[in-house]
Design an enzyme around this catalytic site. Structure first.
Site, PDB file in Angstrom:
ATOM      1  CE  LYS A  93      -5.277   6.619  14.026  1.00 54.08           C
ATOM      2  NZ  LYS A  93      -4.820   7.397  12.875  1.00 54.08           N
ATOM      3  CG  ASP A 103       8.642  11.569  11.899  1.00 59.19           C
ATOM      4  OD1 ASP A 103       7.699  12.194  11.352  1.00 59.19           O
ATOM      5  OD2 ASP A 103       8.661  11.327  13.117  1.00 59.19           O
ATOM      6  CG  HIS A 104       4.505  11.254   7.135  1.00 58.61           C
ATOM      7  ND1 HIS A 104       4.221  10.472   8.216  1.00 58.61           N
ATOM      8  CD2 HIS A 104       3.397  11.999   6.912  1.00 58.61           C
ATOM      9  CE1 HIS A 104       2.983  10.726   8.621  1.00 58.61           C
ATOM     10  NE2 HIS A 104       2.457  11.652   7.850  1.00 58.61           N
ATOM     11  CG  ASP A 162      11.266 -16.395   1.436  1.00 61.57           C
ATOM     12  OD1 ASP A 162      11.440 -15.590   2.379  1.00 61.57           O
ATOM     13  OD2 ASP A 162      11.027 -17.601   1.606  1.00 61.57           O
ATOM     14  CB  VAL A 163      12.859 -11.021   3.252  1.00 58.84           C
ATOM     15  CG1 VAL A 163      12.217  -9.953   2.401  1.00 58.84           C
ATOM     16  CG2 VAL A 163      11.901 -11.528   4.321  1.00 58.84           C
ATOM     17  CG  ASP A 197      -1.925   0.986   1.268  1.00 61.39           C
ATOM     18  OD1 ASP A 197      -2.633   1.070   0.248  1.00 61.39           O
ATOM     19  OD2 ASP A 197      -2.029   1.721   2.263  1.00 61.39           O
ATOM     20  CE  LYS A 201       4.192   5.493  12.033  1.00 64.46           C
ATOM     21  NZ  LYS A 201       3.222   6.128  12.793  1.00 64.46           N
ATOM     22  CG  ASP A 258      -0.073   5.624  14.751  1.00 67.37           C
ATOM     23  OD1 ASP A 258       0.650   5.065  13.906  1.00 67.37           O
ATOM     24  OD2 ASP A 258      -1.096   6.270  14.445  1.00 67.37           O
ATOM     25  CG  HIS A 317       4.417  11.620  13.427  1.00 66.00           C
ATOM     26  ND1 HIS A 317       5.397  11.275  12.514  1.00 66.00           N
ATOM     27  CD2 HIS A 317       3.372  10.789  13.179  1.00 66.00           C
ATOM     28  CE1 HIS A 317       4.946  10.276  11.753  1.00 66.00           C
ATOM     29  NE2 HIS A 317       3.732   9.963  12.139  1.00 66.00           N
ATOM     30  CE  LYS A 353      -4.404  15.431   9.244  1.00 66.77           C
ATOM     31  NZ  LYS A 353      -3.609  14.374   9.882  1.00 66.77           N
TER      32      LYS A 353
END
Ligand code: BG6
Length: 492
Positions: free
Chosen positions: A338, A177-178, A85-86, A16, A148, A235, A240, A343
């Protein structure tokens, strides 16, 4: 633009993150000429895909990113797929052969970017094999980009780090770390160190308190499996929030280079008081969302993949104290959750009252209100200075005026996304906006005490849920500030 030569090897190439973030960002860099002929990507994952199938996936991930079919086709032709396969040594041998072939074909001269976009449980194995099977080249740069979570506490983070540093040294590791790629977060040093008015006032003589809110309206969505192992503390706080706090509170670096900035960030993190277990409850609040008032939004415990008596926190609020000369006595309030009202990611720097109010006019506390500098990160990109001014009209009353600057929708639309900026930095070897191991370690030290204190006291399952979906979290979050005579500036 200078073109970079690089072979990307993406572990988790079918995932994803790769589709949502990496391929669109790489495309932007390609479109802008930072990547061009001397560039290729090997995507790996377990599934047995062909190159063509993979290229279609990459092409599909660009829907909405570009209309330029020729450019997209050109870009996609640089992508190769290798089923992998890692844990299987033989697969690294095949991978090395493909990597070396592509290196020759695209004249990449040994530059490699290893991107681990997958579960951290395999980071150690992958890094070890990259070294032992000689995928790490001798002639070019070799960089490891990891996502992360970096562990779930200090111990596991250290173990993970030891595993990867057997092959890569710290200067080759780029921990994403976006938040550090966000335009307005990158603005913090500019605001702080580029202006005499902020530079001189940025200390406990003039600042009353600092507030940081990372509020989200969404719930856990389809990420319940991950979130049940994480919670808001791991999280959002450990990474962050701690990163942003370090940027807000660090001393001025000697130069604007990674080594100096990291030195100052680390000092700032080291000055954050590590609570004693018995101090946790007075300084940190945890919450978990229930349904909303109308009953149209599910409670956390009713979401998919969530235990019906889960004690995972979906909200945290805390008071950080910083034990150094600059910040002694200034609380830094942080919160994230959350299913909150909306937001919004914002920083509020709350300045002290003027010592004497000569106007007589006042708020309920006999003061002129406090000045506030607000930096909104998202969804708006805004600077706001709230100050006292004269109210228009007869007599002499004061009121609040907002000096406001908001980036226009056009500017925002043309601003590179966090991942695009971070990828380019990593390509150029600029580590400013990546987390150093020492920072990660310190952040865990602060978080661990809180997590332990909470999760050693999980017997009473009835404490959750303790806030409504669509609210700003549990009551105790507001009380944390009112106990100090303060209040959350951002209060939708
Ligand atoms: C991620 C978290 O790191 O950050 C998510 O894992 C969270 O749970 C996200 O939703 C928030 O990021 P942003 O950029 O939307 O503020």
């Amino acid at each position: 633009e200078t073109q970079q030569k690089a072979l990307f090897i993406i572990f988790g190439g079918t995932g994803d993150l790769a589709k949502r973030k990496l391929y669109p960002s790489l495309f932007k860099l390609f479109e802008k000429g930072f990547l061009n002929e001397n560039f290729a990507v090997i995507g790996t994952a377990r599934r047995p895909w062909t190159d063509d199938f993979y290229r279609n996936v990459v092409t599909e991930s660009l829907a909405g990113v570009s209309e330029d079919k020729t450019k997209i086709a050109d870009f996609a032709s640089h992508f190769y797929y290798q089923s992998h396969d890692v844990t299987d040594v033989a697969h690294y041998i095949t991978l090395k052969k493909l990597a070396d072939d592509l290196d020759a074909k695209y004249q990449i001269e040994g530059n490699r970017m290893f991107y681990l976009a997958m579960s951290p449980q395999f980071f150690g194995t992958i890094a070890t094999h990259l070294g032992s099977q000689n995928l790490v080249t001798k002639n070019g740069f070799n960089r490891l980009i990891i996502e992360k979570p970096f562990g779930r506490d200090f111990e596991s983070a250290k173990k993970l780090n030891d595993e990867i540093t057997n092959t890569f040294d710290e200067s080759q590791i780029f921990r994403i770390d976006h938040y550090l790629g966000k335009e307005m977060i990158q603005n913090i040093p500019a605001i702080r160190f580029g202006n005499i008015i902020t530079q001189t006032l940025w200390n406990n003589k003039y600042i009353d308190n600092i507030q940081l809110t990372l509020s989200e309206s969404l719930g856990v969505e389809e990420r319940g499996g991950y979130y049940e192992t994480s919670g808001a503390m791991r999280d959002m706080f450990q990474n962050h929030i701690m990163q942003v706090v370090s940027l807000l509170t660090m001393d001025m670096p000697k130069e604007f280079v990674a080594s100096e900035i990291r030195k100052e960030k680390l000092k700032a993190l080291e000055a954050i008081r590590v609570l004693k277990p018995e101090e946790v409850d007075a300084n940190f609040v945890r919450g978990q969302y229930g349904a909303n008032e109308a009953g149209t939004e599910k409670a956390y415990r009713d979401e998919e993949q969530i235990a019906p008596d889960s004690m995972m926190e979906t909200f945290i609020a805390g008071r950080l104290m910083i034990d150094n000369e600059r910040w002694s006595g200034v609380p830094v309030y942080v919160r994230s959750g959350k299913r909150l009202v909306e937001k919004n990611t914002e920083i509020n720097i709350v300045f002290k009252n003027v010592e004497k109010n000569i106007f007589g006019t006042s708020d309920e506390h006999e003061h002129l209100g406090k000045d506030v500098l607000t930096i909104t990160i998202e969804p708006d990109e805004r600077f706001r200075l709230t100050i006292n001014t004269k109210e228009i009209g007869q007599g002499f009353n004061t009121n609040k005026t907002n000096l406001d600057y908001v980036n226009s929708p056009e500017t925002k639309a043309n601003t590179p996304e966090a991942y695009e900026k971070l990828l380019l930095d990593a390509l150029n070897g600029i580590a400013i906006n990546f987390a150093h191991w020492n920072e990660v370690a310190k952040a865990w030290n602060v978080a661990d005490v809180i997590l332990n204190s909470w999760h050693n006291n999980d017997d009473d399952k009835t404490v959750f849920p303790n806030y409504l979906s669509g609210s700003m979290g549990p009551e105790a979050s507001a009380k944390l500030l009112t106990d100090d005579g303060n209040y959350w500036i951002y209060n939708p």
